[in-house]
Every structure is written in structure tokens, then in C-alpha cells.
Design a protein around this motif. Sequence first.
Motif, PDB file in Angstrom:
ATOM      1  N   SER A 117     -60.550  26.991  68.448  1.00 54.74           N
ATOM      2  CA  SER A 117     -59.783  26.066  67.612  1.00 54.74           C
ATOM      3  C   SER A 117     -58.380  25.777  68.143  1.00 54.74           C
ATOM      4  N   ASP A 118     -58.038  26.341  69.291  1.00 58.39           N
ATOM      5  CA  ASP A 118     -56.764  25.994  69.937  1.00 58.39           C
ATOM      6  C   ASP A 118     -56.914  24.758  70.822  1.00 58.39           C
TER       7      ASP A 118
ATOM      8  N   GLU B 229     -66.362  17.852  57.022  1.00 61.34           N
ATOM      9  CA  GLU B 229     -66.153  17.658  55.584  1.00 61.34           C
ATOM     10  C   GLU B 229     -66.899  16.425  55.077  1.00 61.34           C
TER      11      GLU B 229
ATOM     12  N   PRO C 123     -64.223  22.040  69.208  1.00 59.29           N
ATOM     13  CA  PRO C 123     -63.624  20.707  69.356  1.00 59.29           C
ATOM     14  C   PRO C 123     -63.904  20.098  70.723  1.00 59.29           C
TER      15      PRO C 123
ATOM     16  N   ILE D 141     -62.880  18.965  61.873  1.00 59.78           N
ATOM     17  CA  ILE D 141     -62.902  19.424  60.481  1.00 59.78           C
ATOM     18  C   ILE D 141     -63.185  18.249  59.542  1.00 59.78           C
ATOM     19  N   HIS D 142     -62.514  17.133  59.789  1.00 62.05           N
ATOM     20  CA  HIS D 142     -62.694  15.933  58.960  1.00 62.05           C
ATOM     21  C   HIS D 142     -64.141  15.449  59.023  1.00 62.05           C
TER      22      HIS D 142
ATOM     23  N   LYS E 167     -61.673  28.360  61.049  1.00 58.62           N
ATOM     24  CA  LYS E 167     -61.198  28.172  62.424  1.00 58.62           C
ATOM     25  C   LYS E 167     -61.020  29.547  63.092  1.00 58.62           C
TER      26      LYS E 167
ATOM     27  N   VAL F 199     -59.319  19.574  66.892  1.00 60.86           N
ATOM     28  CA  VAL F 199     -59.841  20.444  65.849  1.00 60.86           C
ATOM     29  C   VAL F 199     -59.787  19.792  64.468  1.00 60.86           C
ATOM     30  N   GLU F 200     -58.688  19.095  64.157  1.00 64.24           N
ATOM     31  CA  GLU F 200     -58.571  18.464  62.838  1.00 64.24           C
ATOM     32  C   GLU F 200     -59.578  17.325  62.673  1.00 64.24           C
ATOM     33  N   LYS F 201     -59.840  16.620  63.751  1.00 64.79           N
ATOM     34  CA  LYS F 201     -60.840  15.549  63.713  1.00 64.79           C
ATOM     35  C   LYS F 201     -62.220  16.127  63.419  1.00 64.79           C
TER      36      LYS F 201
END
Length: 315
Positions: free
Chosen positions: A192-193, A205, A167, A201-202, A223, A197-199
Motif C-alpha cells: 500500500s506504499d 468500495e 495498487p 480503495i475507491h 491496507k 492505493v486510494e484509487k
Amino acid sequence: MENLLKQILEGNKRSVGKAISIIENDLPEKVELLNQLYPYTGHAKVIGITGPPGAGKSTLVDAIIQVIRQTGAKVGVIAVDPTSPFTGGAILGDRIRMQKHALDPNVFIRSMGSRGTLGGLAKTTREVVRVLDSMGNDYILIETVGVGQSELEIINVADTIMVVLHPGGGDTIQAFKAGLMEIADLFVINKSDLPGVEKLIHEIEMLIEMTKINANWKPPIIKTISTNQVGLEELWAALQNHQQYLIERGVLQKQRTSFLKREVVELLHHLFQQKIDVAIYTQFFNKELDQLVNKERSPEEIARIMFEKICPMKS
């Protein structure tokens, strides 16, 4: 040679190191050595680890070694580092990060210099893989350079390709431009801490949906925090799932056959290039070069004439 072969097959690390040096230095006995070892290859599962710099690939490889050893399996590691322009040797020294495995008789780690080769791998990587395979390793991990060169060559060596991102590094678009998104069998978001991280992943995807290279396999996104051993069980399960997919679908054999065909073609190119390099320094080439400079013949015509002289076609 017979004694060296016997010791390699017995897993003697010193002999394996000697064999790799013969390969890297392109010594005269290299071809015979590889011919003798070839029947004992093809058993190890080969996993490629690639991705942008700073993603923590070496630390992740270190963690994966530990997971593999917990299963009782033997593992070989090839860490391809950038080459020093002064010494010709590898300059990152990934083995330094993996010293805790140095005394394990079932772990063999070798750093190799890329020696200016594009594609993130050394020219001799395939041959070294065969040495590590023949010594009885169950898994072979290959970590690519990851310093800006195209990393795509790993697709012609590894059964499973793991793309490691992190990230906040602007990794996704850079990886997409480099073509890494298309070759990934699984994605690992290391560190992944960290925020974002969610951005990430998006974004991954969305890019997976855009590419859809393989309709039968959708790359999972795992992760991890390799420094704390977080996510390693999930990563190991994902690797096993992909290996199972390759075998059950008959992909593994087709993939490896394709690797061999490509390797033979590349070796032929290399042999032709050597022959051409010798030929262009002959008196014949100097004569043809004069005709070229004097506008008597075009470069295309000169090239064809030289090709027919170097590689005459028998009727």
C-alpha cells in the motif's frame, strides 16, 4: 496405523508429513487414515488467502504466521503452488519464503502442487486441512495458486476468505471478472506504499456496493505493507471480527455443513467417474461405439444404455 494416528494427534511433524504423502499419493490406507482422524477435526479456524499473482500473498502469509504465533496459537499453512509439468511437484516453493518459521514446533508449512486442478486448490486440500486440524493447530492458512485459474474453490473450504490486491496491477477489474469480489470476507491492499492505493480503495468500495452479496457483513478494506509489518494489527483485528460474526450469527456451522454436503457430492462424482472410466474400455463399449459410428443409435441413447449397464437401478 494406530501408531501413526497417535503421533499425528500429538503433533509429530514427521508423522503429519507422512500422512499428507499418503493422501496426496492416494495410497490404499488413505481412507482408513481419514476415518480415524475425522473425530478429531473441526476445531481449527480456516483462513483462505487468494488473489492475483504479484500481490504478495506469500509474504503476507509469512507476516500473518508471525502475528498468530505472538498470540501463542498454533498454525498450519497449506501453500498450493502451480505444478511442474515435468516433475509433478510444486514449482514456486512458498516454504522457501517462510524459512524463519521452519524451526518453530508450533508452525507446520506444506507446499502442495495443484496438479492441474482448476479452482486454485489441489484436489486433496480438504483432506490435508483435516490432518493439520487433528494435529492441534488453532489456525490453518490456505494460500491458493493465483496464476490465472479460477480461485473460487476456496469458498468451499475456508471459513474466512481474504482477497489480496495491490495498487497499479489492474487487479480490481480482473478480480471482479474472476468472481473474487463476491467471495471476499475482507480485502487486503498489500504494497500500500505504492501509487494508486486510494484509487484502488475507491474501486473496491464501488464494487462492494454493486455486489452486496451479504447484507449482514460488509467486507472491510485493510491496507498493509507485509514486508514491513505495516497494517498487520488492523488485519488481525478484522480477521477476529469476522470469526466472531460467523459464530454469533450461527453462520459458521451452516457454512461447514454446506462444505461437507458439497464434498460428499464431489466424492460421489469421483467414484462414478472411476467406474465409468473402467467401463468404457470394455468390449461392451466397443460394440456400442460401432452402433454409434454406423448411425444405428444416437450418442444420447448410447449414454443412457451405458449408464443403465454401469449403474443398474433396482426396482
